[in-house]
Design a protein around this motif. Structure first.
Motif, PDB file in Angstrom:
ATOM      1  N   GLU A  10       0.694  -1.253   0.208  1.00  0.00           N
ATOM      2  CA  GLU A  10      -0.038   0.171   0.105  1.00  0.00           C
ATOM      3  C   GLU A  10       0.873   1.170  -0.239  1.00  0.00           C
ATOM      4  O   GLU A  10       0.688   2.327  -0.726  1.00  0.00           O
ATOM      5  CB  GLU A  10      -1.075   0.199   1.242  1.00  0.00           C
ATOM      6  N   ASP A  11       1.798   1.253   0.583  1.00  0.00           N
ATOM      7  CA  ASP A  11       2.638   2.614   0.840  1.00  0.00           C
ATOM      8  C   ASP A  11       3.383   2.665  -0.573  1.00  0.00           C
ATOM      9  O   ASP A  11       3.455   3.813  -1.334  1.00  0.00           O
ATOM     10  CB  ASP A  11       3.696   2.219   1.729  1.00  0.00           C
ATOM     11  N   PHE A  12       3.557   1.663  -1.366  1.00  0.00           N
ATOM     12  CA  PHE A  12       4.297   1.813  -2.524  1.00  0.00           C
ATOM     13  C   PHE A  12       3.179   2.388  -3.468  1.00  0.00           C
ATOM     14  O   PHE A  12       3.588   3.270  -4.441  1.00  0.00           O
ATOM     15  CB  PHE A  12       4.592   0.618  -3.120  1.00  0.00           C
ATOM     16  N   CYS A  17      19.297  -1.985  -5.493  1.00  0.00           N
ATOM     17  CA  CYS A  17      17.995  -0.962  -5.243  1.00  0.00           C
ATOM     18  C   CYS A  17      16.993  -1.656  -4.554  1.00  0.00           C
ATOM     19  O   CYS A  17      17.153  -2.929  -4.426  1.00  0.00           O
ATOM     20  CB  CYS A  17      17.799  -0.155  -6.710  1.00  0.00           C
ATOM     21  N   SER A  18      15.783  -0.901  -4.398  1.00  0.00           N
ATOM     22  CA  SER A  18      14.766  -1.571  -3.766  1.00  0.00           C
ATOM     23  C   SER A  18      13.952  -2.451  -4.746  1.00  0.00           C
ATOM     24  O   SER A  18      13.011  -2.965  -4.023  1.00  0.00           O
ATOM     25  CB  SER A  18      13.794  -0.365  -3.203  1.00  0.00           C
ATOM     26  N   GLY A  19      14.355  -2.490  -5.798  1.00  0.00           N
ATOM     27  CA  GLY A  19      13.732  -3.640  -6.893  1.00  0.00           C
ATOM     28  C   GLY A  19      12.343  -3.422  -7.378  1.00  0.00           C
ATOM     29  O   GLY A  19      11.685  -4.486  -7.668  1.00  0.00           O
ATOM     30  N   GLU A  20      11.742  -2.371  -7.153  1.00  0.00           N
ATOM     31  CA  GLU A  20      10.287  -2.158  -7.562  1.00  0.00           C
ATOM     32  C   GLU A  20      10.045  -2.445  -8.978  1.00  0.00           C
ATOM     33  O   GLU A  20       8.964  -2.565  -9.256  1.00  0.00           O
ATOM     34  CB  GLU A  20      10.038  -0.511  -7.296  1.00  0.00           C
ATOM     35  N   VAL A  53       8.599  -8.061  -4.224  1.00  0.00           N
ATOM     36  CA  VAL A  53       7.211  -7.457  -3.543  1.00  0.00           C
ATOM     37  C   VAL A  53       7.400  -7.647  -1.919  1.00  0.00           C
ATOM     38  O   VAL A  53       7.033  -6.612  -1.188  1.00  0.00           O
ATOM     39  CB  VAL A  53       6.094  -7.911  -4.170  1.00  0.00           C
ATOM     40  N   ARG A  54       7.596  -8.854  -1.618  1.00  0.00           N
ATOM     41  CA  ARG A  54       7.676  -9.219  -0.183  1.00  0.00           C
ATOM     42  C   ARG A  54       8.702  -8.311   0.516  1.00  0.00           C
ATOM     43  O   ARG A  54       8.477  -8.065   1.756  1.00  0.00           O
ATOM     44  CB  ARG A  54       7.748 -10.579  -0.036  1.00  0.00           C
ATOM     45  N   MET A  55       9.939  -8.202  -0.055  1.00  0.00           N
ATOM     46  CA  MET A  55      11.115  -7.419   0.688  1.00  0.00           C
ATOM     47  C   MET A  55      10.753  -6.067   0.731  1.00  0.00           C
ATOM     48  O   MET A  55      11.599  -5.581   1.346  1.00  0.00           O
ATOM     49  CB  MET A  55      12.169  -7.968   0.041  1.00  0.00           C
ATOM     50  N   TRP A  56       9.988  -5.377  -0.158  1.00  0.00           N
ATOM     51  CA  TRP A  56       9.916  -3.966  -0.210  1.00  0.00           C
ATOM     52  C   TRP A  56       9.496  -3.362   1.021  1.00  0.00           C
ATOM     53  O   TRP A  56       8.423  -3.810   1.694  1.00  0.00           O
ATOM     54  CB  TRP A  56       9.144  -3.473  -1.427  1.00  0.00           C
TER      55      TRP A  56
END
Length: 456
Positions: free
Chosen positions: A4-6, A176-179, A189-192
């Motif tokens: 949701e934050d993404f 990077c964050s991998g988005e 997605v799970r790690m973000w």
């Protein structure tokens, strides 16, 4: 399910955010890049990736492990957006100047093999990976690609700091964050988290700070990530611009590509970055920018080497005739000894290699051509699949089932004819590796660590 934050952040960043969210729930496009030195025909009718030479889209994802040609480096499965590096290199790099290029965060080797295709045998490529367990996959892919002017190192960015003004180009595909991989990799997605984005942005600045000084005045820094986060992209671009050491290189785009150009104004000048959104581009999420380092070009700058450093040993000249049978144009290479292992590296870059050996932990130097065992030369698998192997080496063409059994190191029937000694195994005229033909049998010399483990 996207975090949701993404989603909340992307909604403030993109007017058509819902289109992005929708496409992220679907399947990723499949793309690959051909090795220009290993000509194959099976993908020539596929749609081309418009911003990369030798890049192609496939209509669906096959079981690549069932194709023997992927194991000898005839092609590399790579995400299409990241292939835009090819366009950037063509804009920023002059091959006639034999560039020295650093790929700082190189594993598993997609961008390094692309750079290797771009420079061919001109100049030199240093492919570095800081994470030790990721080095072996990088080495495998560099070896499969086949060029002799590549070095693989296992170092932190700080280890490069003494190499001031050494590289013509530094490619930093930063952790990077991998988005941008959300559609392709559910683990991303799970790690973000927002915290991951912030910590990655800090780490990226540290990497850039270490590597900036290694670039020559007039040289280029190519920075990329696979994230949509402005903290990891535009803000880092702005931070680099504010150092005053760089000017921006604008990359020509075609409207139909769907790539978004973004600008950051610093000191009255525009600095350009390029965003790839999967609902606009046939590829994954990606960001890239290219900057040119300013300052006075210093010729023949000397780099101070440490007093205690690795000693480089070369093969005595009296033994070099041994290798003429195996190496085409052998006079263009120096032969480097490491215990009983022999590697070759272009003479034109041997000074640079010796300098790097003072500072870096080198895991692969050029082509590892083989070793001496009981006084006899035993050619390596790397030599077999390299671009330096001499023509005229005996070879046997395998059918599909034989090729798979060879790659699995399983027993199979093979008509040896008059073959004896070291013989190449080929599939569709592409070299897979060695056997040694003995009276009435043969030994399979495909590397045990590389063997095909899938059962099908």
């Amino acid at each position: 399910m996207l975090p949701e934050d993404f989603k909340n952040r992307i909604q403030t960043q993109l007017e058509d955010s819902q289109e992005l969210f929708q496409i992220l729930e679907g399947d990723s496009p499949v793309s690959l890049r051909l090795n220009p030195n290993k000509k194959i025909k099976q993908f020539e009718d596929c749609q081309e990736v418009p911003w990369c030479a030798n890049g192609f889209y496939l209509e669906e994802r096959p079981d690549f492990y069932k194709d023997p040609l992927i194991f000898n480096g005839s092609y590399y499965v790579q995400e299409a957006s990241s292939m835009f590096l090819d366009t950037v290199l063509r804009q920023a790099t002059r091959l006639d100047e034999a560039p020295k290029i650093l790929d700082l965060c190189a594993a598993p080797g997609g961008k390094s093999t692309l750079i290797s295709s771009f420079i061919g045998e001109k100049g030199m490529l240093v492919s570095n990976e800081i994470v030790t367990k990721r080095v072996n996959p990088l080495i495998e892919n560099i070896q499969r690609w086949g060029n002799s002017n590549c070095i693989v190192s296992n170092n932190s960015p700080k280890d490069f700091e003494p190499l001031k003004s050494f590289f013509d180009v530094a490619v930093v595909d930063a952790p990077c964050s991998g988005e941008g991989m959300f559609r392709k990799d559910k683990k991303a997605v799970r790690m973000w988290s927002d915290q991951l984005v912030r910590s990655c942005a800090i780490r990226q600045k540290q990497i850039l700070e270490s590597i900036e000084r290694t670039i020559k005045p007039g040289g280029h820094l190519i920075y990329s990530t696979c994230t949509y986060a402005t903290a990891e992209n535009e803000e880092n671009l702005k931070w680099l611009a504010e150092t005053g050491n760089f000017k921006s290189i604008r990359i020509p785009l075609k409207e139909e590509w769907g790539i978004e150009e973004v600008t950051e104004e610093v000191g009255g000048e525009n600095f350009y970055g390029y965003r790839f959104y999967p609902h606009k581009v046939k590829g994954e999420g990606f960001f890239i920018t290219c900057l040119q380092k300013e300052g006075e070009i210093i010729s023949n700058q000397k780099i101070k080497t440490p007093k205690k450093s690795r000693k480089v040993e070369f093969m005595p000249k009296k033994y070099l005739s041994t290798f003429k049978k195996w190496i085409k144009d052998s006079e263009y290479y120096d032969f480097i000894l490491n215990d009983d292992q022999v590697s070759i590296f272009p003479k034109s870059n041997i000074h640079d290699f010796r300098l790097l050996a003072h500072f870096l932990s080198l895991k692969l130097i050029g082509v590892d051509i083989g070793k001496f065992k009981n006084g006899k030369f035993q050619p390596s698998h790397h030599l077999a699949i390299s671009n330096v192997l001499n023509k005229g080496i005996p070879a046997i063409e395998l059918n599909y089932d034989q090729a798979i059994d060879y790659l699995k190191r399983q027993d199979f029937d093979l008509e040896l004819g008059n073959s004896k000694g070291w013989v190449l195994m080929k599939y569709q005229n592409q070299v897979l590796g060695w056997i040694k033909a003995l009276p009435n049998r043969f030994n399979n010399y495909y590397p045990m660590d590389w063997r095909l483990r899938k059962n099908f």
